[in-house]
Design a protein around this motif. Structure first.
Motif, PDB file in Angstrom:
ATOM      1  N   HIS A  26       0.953  -1.239  -0.074  1.00 31.06           N
ATOM      2  CA  HIS A  26      -0.016   0.124  -0.046  1.00 31.06           C
ATOM      3  C   HIS A  26       0.827   1.361  -0.059  1.00 31.06           C
ATOM      4  O   HIS A  26       0.855   2.285  -0.673  1.00 31.06           O
ATOM      5  CB  HIS A  26      -0.917  -0.169   1.218  1.00 31.06           C
ATOM      6  N   THR A  27       2.016   1.390   0.787  1.00 35.34           N
ATOM      7  CA  THR A  27       2.799   2.224   0.749  1.00 35.34           C
ATOM      8  C   THR A  27       3.653   2.659  -0.506  1.00 35.34           C
ATOM      9  O   THR A  27       3.718   3.712  -0.987  1.00 35.34           O
ATOM     10  CB  THR A  27       3.847   2.278   2.083  1.00 35.34           C
ATOM     11  N   PHE A  28       4.024   1.627  -1.338  1.00 33.83           N
ATOM     12  CA  PHE A  28       4.703   1.618  -2.210  1.00 33.83           C
ATOM     13  C   PHE A  28       3.846   2.349  -3.390  1.00 33.83           C
ATOM     14  O   PHE A  28       4.292   2.983  -4.214  1.00 33.83           O
ATOM     15  CB  PHE A  28       5.153   0.119  -2.993  1.00 33.83           C
ATOM     16  N   ILE A  29       2.504   1.551  -3.463  1.00 32.39           N
ATOM     17  CA  ILE A  29       1.791   2.219  -4.524  1.00 32.39           C
ATOM     18  C   ILE A  29       1.530   3.714  -4.237  1.00 32.39           C
ATOM     19  O   ILE A  29       1.444   4.524  -5.351  1.00 32.39           O
ATOM     20  CB  ILE A  29       0.246   1.842  -4.510  1.00 32.39           C
ATOM     21  N   GLN A  30       1.500   4.279  -3.002  1.00 36.05           N
ATOM     22  CA  GLN A  30       1.200   5.619  -2.929  1.00 36.05           C
ATOM     23  C   GLN A  30       2.356   6.531  -3.253  1.00 36.05           C
ATOM     24  O   GLN A  30       2.261   7.576  -3.770  1.00 36.05           O
ATOM     25  CB  GLN A  30       0.777   5.714  -1.278  1.00 36.05           C
ATOM     26  N   VAL A  31       3.652   6.047  -2.967  1.00 35.09           N
ATOM     27  CA  VAL A  31       4.769   6.441  -3.208  1.00 35.09           C
ATOM     28  C   VAL A  31       5.087   6.746  -4.882  1.00 35.09           C
ATOM     29  O   VAL A  31       5.227   7.797  -5.365  1.00 35.09           O
ATOM     30  CB  VAL A  31       6.045   5.947  -2.554  1.00 35.09           C
ATOM     31  N   ALA A  32       4.712   5.496  -5.654  1.00 34.89           N
ATOM     32  CA  ALA A  32       4.946   5.515  -7.013  1.00 34.89           C
ATOM     33  C   ALA A  32       3.996   6.651  -7.751  1.00 34.89           C
ATOM     34  O   ALA A  32       4.183   7.414  -8.522  1.00 34.89           O
ATOM     35  CB  ALA A  32       4.553   4.207  -7.572  1.00 34.89           C
ATOM     36  N   GLU A  33       2.732   6.824  -7.000  1.00 36.65           N
ATOM     37  CA  GLU A  33       1.502   7.796  -7.413  1.00 36.65           C
ATOM     38  C   GLU A  33       2.061   9.122  -7.169  1.00 36.65           C
ATOM     39  O   GLU A  33       1.817  10.155  -8.102  1.00 36.65           O
ATOM     40  CB  GLU A  33       0.400   7.419  -6.928  1.00 36.65           C
ATOM     41  N   SER A  34       2.634   9.473  -6.078  1.00 36.62           N
ATOM     42  CA  SER A  34       2.794  10.560  -5.314  1.00 36.62           C
ATOM     43  C   SER A  34       4.263  11.187  -6.027  1.00 36.62           C
ATOM     44  O   SER A  34       4.451  12.568  -6.096  1.00 36.62           O
ATOM     45  CB  SER A  34       2.925  10.744  -4.119  1.00 36.62           C
ATOM     46  N   GLY A  35       5.130  10.365  -6.040  1.00 38.35           N
ATOM     47  CA  GLY A  35       6.467  10.855  -6.584  1.00 38.35           C
ATOM     48  C   GLY A  35       7.634  11.490  -5.468  1.00 38.35           C
ATOM     49  O   GLY A  35       8.619  11.802  -5.881  1.00 38.35           O
ATOM     50  N   SER A  36       7.122  11.303  -4.132  1.00 37.46           N
ATOM     51  CA  SER A  36       8.073  11.596  -3.218  1.00 37.46           C
ATOM     52  C   SER A  36       7.531  11.004  -1.770  1.00 37.46           C
ATOM     53  O   SER A  36       6.174  10.657  -2.007  1.00 37.46           O
ATOM     54  CB  SER A  36       7.907  12.979  -2.988  1.00 37.46           C
ATOM     55  N   PHE A  94       7.140  -3.936 -11.359  1.00 39.39           N
ATOM     56  CA  PHE A  94       6.683  -4.270  -9.991  1.00 39.39           C
ATOM     57  C   PHE A  94       5.268  -3.545  -9.824  1.00 39.39           C
ATOM     58  O   PHE A  94       4.231  -3.799  -9.203  1.00 39.39           O
ATOM     59  CB  PHE A  94       7.623  -4.049  -8.927  1.00 39.39           C
ATOM     60  N   ASN A  95       5.122  -1.975  -9.993  1.00 41.91           N
ATOM     61  CA  ASN A  95       4.239  -1.307  -9.750  1.00 41.91           C
ATOM     62  C   ASN A  95       2.847  -1.646 -10.667  1.00 41.91           C
ATOM     63  O   ASN A  95       1.831  -1.416 -10.105  1.00 41.91           O
ATOM     64  CB  ASN A  95       4.429   0.464 -10.428  1.00 41.91           C
ATOM     65  N   LYS A  96       3.138  -2.227 -11.928  1.00 46.23           N
ATOM     66  CA  LYS A  96       2.052  -2.733 -12.621  1.00 46.23           C
ATOM     67  C   LYS A  96       1.389  -4.026 -11.918  1.00 46.23           C
ATOM     68  O   LYS A  96       0.124  -3.968 -12.095  1.00 46.23           O
ATOM     69  CB  LYS A  96       2.585  -3.414 -14.173  1.00 46.23           C
ATOM     70  N   ASP A  97       2.146  -4.800 -11.352  1.00 45.68           N
ATOM     71  CA  ASP A  97       1.652  -5.983 -10.552  1.00 45.68           C
ATOM     72  C   ASP A  97       1.005  -5.522  -8.971  1.00 45.68           C
ATOM     73  O   ASP A  97       0.200  -6.178  -8.539  1.00 45.68           O
ATOM     74  CB  ASP A  97       2.528  -6.901 -10.557  1.00 45.68           C
TER      75      ASP A  97
END
Length: 300
Positions: free
Chosen positions: A6-16, A63-66
């Motif tokens: 959940h944290t990784f998805i938010q970081v990937a979307e936010s960029g920071s 990884f983000n795609k999955d």
């Protein structure tokens, strides 16, 4: 893993890390910690840290795609497990009253229950009324599965069973204003000249044995037979009439105006779990656990 994805998805979307932390209502440090744990678990870097924020590595992009699919599958699996666990839960209904409190069973169950989360205890109150108690015991299994208390009469043999947990000693209870109330213990001879209420609400070899013993060996005691079950009214009447009551050590705190004193009577009454003659499968399983754990405790 759920929190890390959940944290990784938010970081990937936010960029920071800081922007992701705002959305997750945690600190940037907590976000970085989760990402570090995830990268360590996977074994490859997923993010490139820069002064302007973060960028996904090639592995991170893949990884983000999955990740969202992984997270969804994980959450669905957890939900299925929880629903399955709830569906397999077994509710054991335990009757409780002033004279038959369920604390003995609850204390025992709290010691051994950790490996058996599928069983839940529901406490059901019933009244200690001598006129309704026979029906309560005869219909055990209808409103609750167990009563914890003494096995007061053999008349119950046709309606219920007993898993014996121990025994209670017989005592004498007297009003606080009674001439014998100041004694530490009462011998049978102390009761000479007194009226002794003997509750005989059914066929009981133990209580009948006490009564016969007193009549034969101590005729100076005036036996008053009470043809009913023990209930609060029996205690009230004995306190009001200054009659001595044959009682059990388990009931020492039942009536605040009565003093319950140890006796020299060498008689005991078995107590334990009272349950139906034909228990449900859940009740049988629960009993098996209790019996197994009791045997295990004795071996220690």
């Amino acid at each position: 893993m759920n929190e890390q994805l959940h944290t990784f998805i938010q970081v990937a979307e936010s960029g920071s890390f800081s922007k992701a932390a705002e959305k997750l209502f945690v600190s940037p440090t907590a976000v970085m910690k989760q990402i570090n744990l995830l990268e360590k678990h996977i074994g490859v870097p997923l993010l490139i840290r820069t002064n302007q924020g973060v960028e996904l590595t090639e592995a991170g992009k893949s990884f983000n795609k999955d990740a969202a699919i992984f997270l969804q599958h994980f959450q669905e699996a957890v939900l299925r497990i929880r629903q399955g666990r709830q569906g397999s839960q077994h509710v054991i209904r335990v009757g409780t009253s002033i004279l038959n409190p369920c604390k003995v069973l609850l204390d025992l169950w709290n010691e051994i229950s950790d490996p058996y989360p599928q069983f839940k205890i529901k406490i059901v109150h019933f009244e200690d009324d001598a006129y309704t108690l026979p029906a309560t015991y005869r219909t055990l299994g209808k409103n609750f599965d167990f009563i914890v208390g003494p096995y007061l009469t053999e008349d119950w043999e046709d309606d219920l069973q007993l898993l014996e947990l121990g025994s209670y000693r017989f005592c004498f209870a007297v009003s606080r204003n009674h001439r014998l109330a100041s004694k530490k213990t009462l011998s049978v001879k102390d009761l000479y000249g007194e009226k002794l209420a003997v509750v005989r609400g059914g066929k009981s070899a133990v209580i009948d044995g006490i009564r016969d013993f007193l009549i034969v060996n101590h005729p100076k005691i005036k036996i008053k037979d009470v043809p009913r079950f023990y209930d609060i009214d029996v205690f009230n009447r004995c306190e009001q009439s200054d009659t001595v009551l044959l009682t059990l050590d388990a009931w020492v705190d039942i009536h605040p105006s009565l003093v319950t004193l140890p006796s020299d009577l060498d008689f005991t009454m078995p107590y334990g779990l009272l349950y139906p003659l034909n228990p449900s499968e859940d009740v049988k399983s629960f009993l098996e656990i209790i019996i197994k754990e009791m045997k295990s405790k004795r071996r220690r």
